[in-house]
Motif scaffolding. Sequence first.
Motif, PDB file in Angstrom:
ATOM      1  N   ASP A 175     -17.641  68.396  84.376  1.00 26.87           N
ATOM      2  CA  ASP A 175     -17.920  67.075  83.826  1.00 26.87           C
ATOM      3  C   ASP A 175     -16.900  66.058  84.332  1.00 26.87           C
ATOM      4  OD1 ASP A 175     -19.987  68.201  82.490  1.00 26.87           O
ATOM      5  OD2 ASP A 175     -19.129  68.009  80.483  1.00 26.87           O
ATOM      6  N   TRP A 176     -17.326  64.793  84.359  1.00 28.21           N
ATOM      7  CA  TRP A 176     -16.447  63.696  84.758  1.00 28.21           C
ATOM      8  C   TRP A 176     -15.971  62.967  83.520  1.00 28.21           C
ATOM      9  CZ3 TRP A 176     -14.567  62.462  89.549  1.00 28.21           C
ATOM     10  CH2 TRP A 176     -15.124  63.168  90.633  1.00 28.21           C
ATOM     11  N   LEU A 177     -14.649  62.907  83.334  1.00 27.29           N
ATOM     12  CA  LEU A 177     -14.056  62.273  82.163  1.00 27.29           C
ATOM     13  C   LEU A 177     -13.224  61.074  82.583  1.00 27.29           C
ATOM     14  CD1 LEU A 177     -12.709  65.284  80.019  1.00 27.29           C
ATOM     15  CD2 LEU A 177     -14.968  64.229  79.970  1.00 27.29           C
ATOM     16  N   LYS A 178     -13.175  60.094  81.670  1.00 27.04           N
ATOM     17  CA  LYS A 178     -12.271  58.966  81.826  1.00 27.04           C
ATOM     18  C   LYS A 178     -11.380  58.890  80.607  1.00 27.04           C
ATOM     19  CE  LYS A 178     -11.946  53.944  82.348  1.00 27.04           C
ATOM     20  NZ  LYS A 178     -12.676  52.658  82.428  1.00 27.04           N
ATOM     21  N   THR A 179     -10.095  58.998  80.805  1.00 23.84           N
ATOM     22  CA  THR A 179      -9.132  58.868  79.716  1.00 23.84           C
ATOM     23  C   THR A 179      -8.071  57.861  80.144  1.00 23.84           C
ATOM     24  OG1 THR A 179      -7.431  60.023  78.425  1.00 23.84           O
ATOM     25  CG2 THR A 179      -7.964  60.938  80.582  1.00 23.84           C
ATOM     26  N   GLY A 180      -7.922  56.807  79.386  1.00 21.96           N
ATOM     27  CA  GLY A 180      -7.049  55.722  79.803  1.00 21.96           C
ATOM     28  C   GLY A 180      -7.648  55.012  81.003  1.00 21.96           C
ATOM     29  N   ASP A 181      -6.878  54.901  82.057  1.00 21.81           N
ATOM     30  CA  ASP A 181      -7.355  54.268  83.285  1.00 21.81           C
ATOM     31  C   ASP A 181      -7.677  55.285  84.375  1.00 21.81           C
ATOM     32  OD1 ASP A 181      -6.985  51.761  82.130  1.00 21.81           O
ATOM     33  OD2 ASP A 181      -4.892  51.652  82.786  1.00 21.81           O
ATOM     34  N   VAL A 182      -7.689  56.561  84.035  1.00 25.37           N
ATOM     35  CA  VAL A 182      -7.875  57.618  85.031  1.00 25.37           C
ATOM     36  C   VAL A 182      -9.236  58.270  84.842  1.00 25.37           C
ATOM     37  CG1 VAL A 182      -6.944  59.762  85.973  1.00 25.37           C
ATOM     38  CG2 VAL A 182      -5.395  58.030  85.079  1.00 25.37           C
ATOM     39  N   VAL A 183      -9.931  58.511  85.962  1.00 24.08           N
ATOM     40  CA  VAL A 183     -11.212  59.216  85.969  1.00 24.08           C
ATOM     41  C   VAL A 183     -11.056  60.468  86.823  1.00 24.08           C
ATOM     42  CG1 VAL A 183     -13.661  59.106  86.558  1.00 24.08           C
ATOM     43  CG2 VAL A 183     -12.497  57.067  85.683  1.00 24.08           C
ATOM     44  N   GLY A 184     -11.558  61.586  86.325  1.00 20.47           N
ATOM     45  CA  GLY A 184     -11.456  62.825  87.084  1.00 20.47           C
ATOM     46  C   GLY A 184     -12.494  63.839  86.655  1.00 20.47           C
ATOM     47  N   ARG A 185     -12.674  64.836  87.499  1.00 17.56           N
ATOM     48  CA  ARG A 185     -13.614  65.930  87.216  1.00 17.56           C
ATOM     49  C   ARG A 185     -12.861  67.097  86.591  1.00 17.56           C
ATOM     50  NH1 ARG A 185     -15.187  70.419  90.091  1.00 17.56           N
ATOM     51  NH2 ARG A 185     -13.830  69.745  91.807  1.00 17.56           N
ATOM     52  N   VAL A 186     -13.396  67.652  85.501  1.00 21.79           N
ATOM     53  CA  VAL A 186     -12.748  68.760  84.795  1.00 21.79           C
ATOM     54  C   VAL A 186     -12.820  70.011  85.664  1.00 21.79           C
ATOM     55  CG1 VAL A 186     -12.760  70.182  82.713  1.00 21.79           C
ATOM     56  CG2 VAL A 186     -13.390  67.759  82.573  1.00 21.79           C
ATOM     57  N   ILE A 187     -11.656  70.608  85.927  1.00 23.75           N
ATOM     58  CA  ILE A 187     -11.626  71.832  86.731  1.00 23.75           C
ATOM     59  C   ILE A 187     -11.182  73.043  85.912  1.00 23.75           C
ATOM     60  CG2 ILE A 187     -11.347  70.682  88.938  1.00 23.75           C
ATOM     61  CD1 ILE A 187      -8.377  71.092  88.779  1.00 23.75           C
ATOM     62  N   THR A 188     -10.359  72.844  84.889  1.00 23.43           N
ATOM     63  CA  THR A 188      -9.983  73.949  84.000  1.00 23.43           C
ATOM     64  C   THR A 188      -9.828  73.431  82.575  1.00 23.43           C
ATOM     65  OG1 THR A 188      -7.611  73.646  84.448  1.00 23.43           O
ATOM     66  CG2 THR A 188      -8.781  75.283  85.782  1.00 23.43           C
ATOM     67  N   VAL A 189     -10.197  74.284  81.622  1.00 23.44           N
ATOM     68  CA  VAL A 189     -10.035  73.991  80.194  1.00 23.44           C
ATOM     69  C   VAL A 189      -9.428  75.225  79.553  1.00 23.44           C
ATOM     70  CG1 VAL A 189     -11.171  73.349  78.042  1.00 23.44           C
ATOM     71  CG2 VAL A 189     -12.048  72.466  80.204  1.00 23.44           C
ATOM     72  N   ASN A 190      -8.272  75.074  78.912  1.00 24.01           N
ATOM     73  CA  ASN A 190      -7.678  76.195  78.197  1.00 24.01           C
ATOM     74  C   ASN A 190      -7.156  75.709  76.853  1.00 24.01           C
ATOM     75  OD1 ASN A 190      -4.993  75.090  78.686  1.00 24.01           O
ATOM     76  ND2 ASN A 190      -5.181  75.904  80.769  1.00 24.01           N
ATOM     77  N   TRP A 191      -6.477  76.594  76.134  1.00 23.30           N
ATOM     78  CA  TRP A 191      -6.045  76.277  74.768  1.00 23.30           C
ATOM     79  C   TRP A 191      -4.930  75.240  74.734  1.00 23.30           C
ATOM     80  CZ3 TRP A 191      -0.969  76.996  73.421  1.00 23.30           C
ATOM     81  CH2 TRP A 191      -0.216  77.816  74.246  1.00 23.30           C
ATOM     82  N   HIS A 192      -4.269  75.001  75.867  1.00 15.55           N
ATOM     83  CA  HIS A 192      -3.118  74.091  75.874  1.00 15.55           C
ATOM     84  C   HIS A 192      -3.423  72.742  76.521  1.00 15.55           C
ATOM     85  CE1 HIS A 192       0.746  72.435  77.432  1.00 15.55           C
ATOM     86  NE2 HIS A 192       1.172  72.818  76.238  1.00 15.55           N
ATOM     87  N   SER A 193      -4.220  72.720  77.585  1.00 17.20           N
ATOM     88  CA  SER A 193      -4.413  71.480  78.330  1.00 17.20           C
ATOM     89  C   SER A 193      -5.751  71.492  79.054  1.00 17.20           C
ATOM     90  CB  SER A 193      -3.279  71.277  79.339  1.00 17.20           C
ATOM     91  OG  SER A 193      -3.278  72.336  80.283  1.00 17.20           O
ATOM     92  N   VAL A 194      -6.103  70.296  79.574  1.00 23.46           N
ATOM     93  CA  VAL A 194      -7.291  70.105  80.407  1.00 23.46           C
ATOM     94  C   VAL A 194      -6.824  69.556  81.741  1.00 23.46           C
ATOM     95  CG1 VAL A 194      -9.470  68.865  80.675  1.00 23.46           C
ATOM     96  CG2 VAL A 194      -8.790  69.691  78.426  1.00 23.46           C
TER      97      VAL A 194
END
Length: 317
Positions: A184-203
Amino acid sequence: MFDTLAQDIWLAWGIGLLIGFPLLMILFGEMLYRIEDTEKHEPSRSLLGNAQYFVFPSLVIYLLLTKVVGFESENVAVRATATIFWISLIYLVLSVFNMFWLKKSAGDGWQSRVPTLVLNIARLFLVAFGVAFVTSLIWGVDLGQMLAALGVGSIVLGLALQDTLGALFAGITLISARQFQVGDWLKTGDVVGRVITVNWHSVSLETFEGDLLVIPNSVLASNTFHNYSRPKRVHMERVIIQFCEEHPPNMVRQALLEAARNTPAVLEEPAPQVILRELADDAGAFEAQIYFSDYADIDAVRDAYLTRAWYAAKRYG
């Protein structure tokens, strides 16, 4: 007659175990033989093997020591055998839980949305409960003192790891909610990026520039973020173009729609639209709404559309 039976009860137990245990081993051996030695049936083979080689032998030894030999429950050998039996039984129950859970989570049910970390924590609590049960029932350990010591230790550990635990529970919340996934493509703040890993601590996100952006789950959970890939992969982009006031809006709209229809990546359905957003003293702002199938193509689509819009504007004078 009853006194005689009571005195010879050890003989009945001995004969029953002498006959029943070999028959039980033969039965389980036949079941293992009939189950195919494939990866699909490996959980069932492991389950039967655990019952055959650990659960039933330890139970038979316990019954022999208590019912036939006549040892008391406080005997060290009896306690050790009972401990082995209960540990084997707890492991058997966990194996059954894992086998059925994996079958259920293979589909699209709610089991597939439960994070692995939550399952590991649940298993940890089950093991801890089993250990407490065995130590209290068999070895006579006072659970009150044990729980008090664990409670104090948990408070100290929680205060020391409060940031880590905050990120942990934030990660559990994000993963359980299924608000985004890898790709998925996310935008958080002023940054847009494609999700490559999701774990219990970070994205982890991969930006358009090819850089890696790691966002702690606690930060992501406490801020608003946009998901350009949900609820559908189709994305609408708004392109603002200004024209002089001397140009009729209908002619401008026709030129921009023609440019949208001639852009290869722009979808025919939903159909593109052109809206007059603002009229100033010397110019009008037109918004072209174009749809394409993947947010990853946004730069290429904008470039292709603006290029065709320029040529269309020239053709219409």
